[in-house]
Design a protein around this motif. Structure first.
Motif, PDB file in Angstrom:
ATOM      1  N   VAL A  38       0.859  -1.174   0.000  1.00  0.00           N
ATOM      2  CA  VAL A  38       0.000   0.000   0.000  1.00  0.00           C
ATOM      3  C   VAL A  38       0.903   1.234   0.000  1.00  0.00           C
ATOM      4  CG1 VAL A  38      -1.721   1.300   1.305  1.00  0.00           C
ATOM      5  CG2 VAL A  38      -1.823  -1.199   1.254  1.00  0.00           C
ATOM      6  N   PRO A  39       0.743   2.137  -0.964  1.00  0.00           N
ATOM      7  CA  PRO A  39       1.631   3.316  -1.023  1.00  0.00           C
ATOM      8  C   PRO A  39       1.562   4.148   0.255  1.00  0.00           C
ATOM      9  CG  PRO A  39       0.385   3.069  -3.066  1.00  0.00           C
ATOM     10  CD  PRO A  39      -0.204   2.097  -2.092  1.00  0.00           C
ATOM     11  N   ASP A  40       2.720   4.663   0.663  1.00  0.00           N
ATOM     12  CA  ASP A  40       2.808   5.446   1.898  1.00  0.00           C
ATOM     13  C   ASP A  40       1.814   6.607   1.914  1.00  0.00           C
ATOM     14  OD1 ASP A  40       4.722   3.830   2.936  1.00  0.00           O
ATOM     15  OD2 ASP A  40       6.413   5.153   2.505  1.00  0.00           O
ATOM     16  N   LYS A  41       1.678   7.274   0.783  1.00  0.00           N
ATOM     17  CA  LYS A  41       0.823   8.464   0.743  1.00  0.00           C
ATOM     18  C   LYS A  41      -0.663   8.123   0.902  1.00  0.00           C
ATOM     19  CE  LYS A  41       0.592   8.511  -4.326  1.00  0.00           C
ATOM     20  NZ  LYS A  41       0.877   9.303  -5.552  1.00  0.00           N
ATOM     21  N   GLU A  42      -0.987   6.852   0.761  1.00  0.00           N
ATOM     22  CA  GLU A  42      -2.387   6.450   0.839  1.00  0.00           C
ATOM     23  C   GLU A  42      -2.742   5.799   2.176  1.00  0.00           C
ATOM     24  OE1 GLU A  42      -2.409   4.091  -2.604  1.00  0.00           O
ATOM     25  OE2 GLU A  42      -2.321   5.819  -3.944  1.00  0.00           O
ATOM     26  N   CYS A  43      -1.794   5.797   3.126  1.00  0.00           N
ATOM     27  CA  CYS A  43      -2.126   5.248   4.453  1.00  0.00           C
ATOM     28  C   CYS A  43      -1.629   6.201   5.539  1.00  0.00           C
ATOM     29  CB  CYS A  43      -1.573   3.836   4.639  1.00  0.00           C
ATOM     30  SG  CYS A  43       0.196   3.664   4.382  1.00  0.00           S
ATOM     31  N   PRO A  44      -2.423   7.204   5.864  1.00  0.00           N
ATOM     32  CA  PRO A  44      -2.025   8.159   6.909  1.00  0.00           C
ATOM     33  C   PRO A  44      -2.111   7.569   8.315  1.00  0.00           C
ATOM     34  CG  PRO A  44      -4.235   8.649   6.147  1.00  0.00           C
ATOM     35  CD  PRO A  44      -3.707   7.557   5.248  1.00  0.00           C
ATOM     36  N   ARG A  45      -2.822   6.427   8.449  1.00  0.00           N
ATOM     37  CA  ARG A  45      -2.998   5.810   9.754  1.00  0.00           C
ATOM     38  C   ARG A  45      -2.705   4.312   9.686  1.00  0.00           C
ATOM     39  NH1 ARG A  45      -5.929   8.829  13.476  1.00  0.00           N
ATOM     40  NH2 ARG A  45      -6.717  10.813  12.668  1.00  0.00           N
ATOM     41  N   CYS A  46      -2.370   3.745  10.837  1.00  0.00           N
ATOM     42  CA  CYS A  46      -2.139   2.302  10.933  1.00  0.00           C
ATOM     43  C   CYS A  46      -3.412   1.558  10.550  1.00  0.00           C
ATOM     44  CB  CYS A  46      -1.724   1.933  12.358  1.00  0.00           C
ATOM     45  SG  CYS A  46      -1.597   0.153  12.652  1.00  0.00           S
ATOM     46  N   MET A  47      -3.289   0.550   9.702  1.00  0.00           N
ATOM     47  CA  MET A  47      -4.459  -0.183   9.220  1.00  0.00           C
ATOM     48  C   MET A  47      -4.947  -1.227  10.216  1.00  0.00           C
ATOM     49  SD  MET A  47      -3.375  -0.467   5.187  1.00  0.00           S
ATOM     50  CE  MET A  47      -5.030  -0.750   4.570  1.00  0.00           C
TER      51      MET A  47
END
Length: 284
Positions: A38-47
């Motif tokens: 998952v690209p870094d820019k698309e995960c601002p929070r821990c999933m």
């Protein structure tokens, strides 16, 4: 990358160092492909825990599922032979548990399959049976059946496997496996064939081999189904986009002889439930 003498090569990927076959067509049928991260820019929070990332809380990707986690939720380094990693790699809690369970297959059950077992084999509707030794090939790609004749069954061409049981147990417990039905398509042919494999003299050894083959079938189905994973975009009310990886796994049905009792293997199909979802669109 550098080549090594046994037909394999070392490959360095973002996830770590891997030992893979030089010819990609010779991968083990149990192998899993490396996931797309998952690209870094698309995960601002821990999933997992929804902790927001910042300069202190760094992002970490699980090498098995590719999702993005904080250090607390993705701290374990566990061996992952199904992706051919040389060293243990970082995995999330769920994936590390799955990898640890699979370690028993590689540590114990593969050895049972390689050693082989004694069976009576009947091809198709033939009334003629033959005593044969069944074993897994060293590269895990074939079942070898050796007797007066020699048969090879490519695991990737097996369409179904049915475990046969004796229907009773001396101790009153679970039935013991004493055979299996294999349906497969020989290389170069689209005509399905059937093999009936039944335990010979050593029932206990045959039962252990069949139990190991049962586990192998589970991993085989999972590896095949990996290509059916897809990505979904979810737009939350706060206006942020998060890329979710959703996995669907096929169900393996193993039939017992006589009563044809069905044992089903179902792997989790995870879904994210969230309020304030304004729009959902699926790709793939």
């Amino acid at each position: 990358m550098s080549a090594v003498p046994d037909g394999k090569k070392l490959v360095r990927s973002p996830s770590g160092l891997r030992m893979v076959p030089e010819n990609g067509a010779f991968h083990s049928p149990f192998s899993l492909e490396e996931p797309q991260w998952v690209p870094d820019k698309e995960c601002p929070r821990c999933m997992q825990c929804d902790t927001k990332f910042d300069f202190i809380r760094r992002k970490h990707h699980c090498r098995r599922c590719g999702r993005c986690f904080c250090d607390k939720c993705c701290s374990k380094k566990v061996a992952l032979p199904r992706m051919c990693f040389v060293d243990p790699v970082r995995q999330c809690a769920e994936c590390s548990l799955n990898s640890q369970k699979e370690a028993e297959f590689y540590d114990k059950q593969v050895k049972v399959l390689l050693a082989g077992g004694s069976f009576v084999v009947t091809a198709g509707a033939s009334e003629k049976s033959e005593a044969m030794t069944c074993r897994l090939s060293n590269n895990h790609r074939y079942l070898f059946l050796d007797g007066e004749t020699h048969l090879e069954v490519e695991l990737s061409r097996i369409s179904s496997m049915q475990i046969l049981t004796d229907g009773s147990s001396p101790a009153g417990g679970s039935s013991r496996a004493n055979g299996m039905l294999l349906h497969f398509k020989p290389a170069g042919s689209q005509e399905p064939r059937q093999l009936r494999v039944e335990a010979a003299d050593d029932q206990k050894a045959a039962s252990l081999w069949l139990a190991a083959m049962h586990k192998a079938a589970k991993l085989l189905y999972e590896a095949r189904d990996q290509v059916q994973s897809w990505y979904s975009w979810v737009w939350f009310g706060v206006g942020s986009f998060v890329l979710l990886k959703r996995k669907h796994f096929i169900t393996s049905e193993l039939f017992a002889s006589g009563s044809f009792k069905t044992a089903q293997l179902s792997l989790d199909n995870k879904r994210l439930m969230c309020s304030f979802i304004l729009f959902i669109t699926s790709a793939g």
